[in-house]
Design a protein around this motif. Structure first.
Motif, PDB file in Angstrom:
ATOM      1  N   VAL A  44      39.997  33.937  35.496  1.00  0.00           N
ATOM      2  CA  VAL A  44      40.050  34.387  36.817  1.00  0.00           C
ATOM      3  C   VAL A  44      39.431  35.821  36.813  1.00  0.00           C
ATOM      4  N   TRP A  45      38.159  36.144  37.322  1.00  0.00           N
ATOM      5  CA  TRP A  45      37.503  37.210  37.782  1.00  0.00           C
ATOM      6  C   TRP A  45      37.942  37.873  39.149  1.00  0.00           C
ATOM      7  N   GLY A  46      38.762  38.713  39.300  1.00  0.00           N
ATOM      8  CA  GLY A  46      39.517  39.217  40.108  1.00  0.00           C
ATOM      9  C   GLY A  46      38.488  40.054  41.058  1.00  0.00           C
ATOM     10  N   ASP A  47      37.628  41.043  40.721  1.00  0.00           N
ATOM     11  CA  ASP A  47      36.794  41.461  41.473  1.00  0.00           C
ATOM     12  C   ASP A  47      35.396  41.694  40.794  1.00  0.00           C
ATOM     13  N   LEU A  48      35.020  40.800  39.920  1.00  0.00           N
ATOM     14  CA  LEU A  48      33.874  40.607  39.311  1.00  0.00           C
ATOM     15  C   LEU A  48      33.125  39.305  39.117  1.00  0.00           C
ATOM     16  N   SER A  49      32.229  39.210  38.829  1.00  0.00           N
ATOM     17  CA  SER A  49      31.042  38.068  38.966  1.00  0.00           C
ATOM     18  C   SER A  49      31.373  37.165  37.662  1.00  0.00           C
ATOM     19  N   GLY A  50      31.949  38.088  36.723  1.00  0.00           N
ATOM     20  CA  GLY A  50      31.758  37.219  35.427  1.00  0.00           C
ATOM     21  C   GLY A  50      31.766  37.926  34.285  1.00  0.00           C
ATOM     22  N   SER A  94      38.037  24.822  40.653  1.00  0.00           N
ATOM     23  CA  SER A  94      37.834  25.096  39.269  1.00  0.00           C
ATOM     24  C   SER A  94      37.639  26.516  38.765  1.00  0.00           C
ATOM     25  N   GLN A  95      37.200  27.396  39.799  1.00  0.00           N
ATOM     26  CA  GLN A  95      36.486  28.352  39.449  1.00  0.00           C
ATOM     27  C   GLN A  95      37.065  29.763  40.478  1.00  0.00           C
ATOM     28  N   VAL A  96      37.340  31.032  40.033  1.00  0.00           N
ATOM     29  CA  VAL A  96      37.560  32.185  40.714  1.00  0.00           C
ATOM     30  C   VAL A  96      36.444  33.044  40.531  1.00  0.00           C
ATOM     31  N   VAL A  97      35.937  33.573  41.130  1.00  0.00           N
ATOM     32  CA  VAL A  97      34.796  34.624  41.057  1.00  0.00           C
ATOM     33  C   VAL A  97      34.843  35.879  42.098  1.00  0.00           C
ATOM     34  N   ASN A  98      34.843  36.928  41.718  1.00  0.00           N
ATOM     35  CA  ASN A  98      34.857  38.139  42.639  1.00  0.00           C
ATOM     36  C   ASN A  98      36.303  37.893  43.524  1.00  0.00           C
ATOM     37  N   GLY A  99      37.125  37.520  43.006  1.00  0.00           N
ATOM     38  CA  GLY A  99      38.502  37.002  43.404  1.00  0.00           C
ATOM     39  C   GLY A  99      38.548  36.068  44.496  1.00  0.00           C
ATOM     40  N   VAL A 100      37.389  35.084  44.732  1.00  0.00           N
ATOM     41  CA  VAL A 100      37.400  33.915  45.495  1.00  0.00           C
ATOM     42  C   VAL A 100      37.397  32.551  44.847  1.00  0.00           C
TER      43      VAL A 100
END
Length: 353
Positions: free
Chosen positions: A98-104, A338-344
């Motif tokens: 999980v990328w909490g505040d990043l795009s990866g 299936s994916q969390v990007v920038n917290g979303v």
């Protein structure tokens, strides 16, 4: 459901109660202890204590503990291998990170401070389950104790030396002393002269080894010689009779991420279930789940469930008992992604209750 407490250790993969390793716990009466962040979120490592059913599908949480596992400046990033290094520990990523505040991974910046939740693997490695950026902060490092010197009060975690002369020791079970092979979380005041100056050494989510104790764990396989002899989170496991899904049994080996559940006997977890979550080079099934009431609705691309931002605007999203037009604040839904990007959370499926 048994009335005896079981222990579960892994990463949070759902909310609406709490889901850890696919096991949904009711949390209404739970004692919750969260450190290093205001609230429990997807991808954070956690330990849940409470009774569970015999098939490890549901339980009642009596206690939930969660804390960050690594915090410090990035020293290097390897995009090809999907990894980065913090405080001498190699942190690997996979599809479930999980990328909490990043795009990866490519958005990481060397020397910036990150806070990571994850699952310890072989000494000096950790699989990231959640990554966030942080301002400059005191160090945290999780790993396997090696080279313990109880006289000088030093040991190593990966490539980092730890001086624990001024540290308190916390969280041990059954009177077990600190020893080589113990999984610990070190909180330090600073890195001085190449050594972490520890203020606290915590046993990392310790679990009891008492006969008859139910355990469910997520982690990286180490010390593999056969299905009947492997370790996850340093717990010896016999999975020779386990029901295996998520991939062929022959793919289980060192470095593979699994979920395993069973009962302790003579110091070994006798596994009844083993789910393969990630095989290096091939990936694996990833799923996050939320259930609750839609809030902060702006559009299908921007709403929240249980505080988690969600984007359900993709062309491939499956809607059940409704459509994207049915989304609005106050509607009860179950969301899978299936994916969390920038917290979303990027939704794959939305079902209206």
């Amino acid at each position: 459901m048994s009335t005896a407490d079981a222990s579960g250790v892994g990463a949070v993969d759902g909310a609406g109660s709490i889901i850890v390793n696919g096991l949904r716990y009711e949390t209404g009466a739970a004692d919750v202890n969260i450190e290093d962040t205001p609230a429990l979120q997807l991808g954070m490592s956690a330990r849940v204590i409470g009774p569970v059913d015999t098939d490890f599908t549901s339980g009642i949480a009596r206690r939930i503990d969660s804390a960050a596992d690594v915090r410090g400046p990035l020293s290097s990033i390897n995009l090809a291998q999907g990894s980065f290094v913090v405080l001498g520990t190699t942190i690997t990523t996979d599809e479930a990170t999980v990328w909490g505040d990043l795009s990866g991974l490519a958005a990481l910046v060397p020397s910036n401070t990150v806070q990571v939740w994850g699952l310890p693997g072989a000494p000096g490695t950790l699989r990231a389950t959640r990554v966030e950026t942080r301002g400059a902060s005191t160090p945290i490092l999780t790993g396997t104790v090696q080279g313990l010197d109880p006289v000088r009060r030093t040991f190593n975690l990966g490539a980092s030396a730890v001086d624990y002369a001024g540290a308190t020791l916390a969280g041990g079970l059954d009177g077990r002393p600190l020893a080589d092979g113990t999984l610990v979380r070190v909180r330090a005041s600073a890195l001085l002269g190449g050594r972490l100056q520890a203020t606290q050494v915590q046993w990392w989510y310790p679990v009891p080894g008492t006969d008859g104790t139910q355990l469910q764990l997520a982690g990286i396989v180490t010390n593999f010689s056969a299905l009947g002899s492997l370790r996850v989170l340093n717990v010896p496991i016999n999975a020779s009779s386990a029901r295996i899904n998520g991939g062929p049994s022959g793919s289980v080996g060192n470095g593979v991420k699994v979920e395993v559940a069973g009962v302790m006997s003579n110091g070994v977890l006798q596994a009844s279930k083993l789910k393969i979550r990630h095989v290096p080079g091939t990936g694996g099934p990833v799923s996050f789940a939320l259930s609750g009431t839609v809030g902060n609705f702006n559009s299908p691309a921007s709403f929240r469930v249980r505080g988690q931002p969600i984007d359900a605007s993709g062309a491939s999203v499956v809607f059940v008992n409704g459509t994207a037009a049915s989304l609005r604040s106050g509607v009860k839904v179950s969301v899978e992604g299936s994916q969390v990007v920038n917290g979303v959370l990027i939704a794959n499926r939305v079902a209206f209750d």
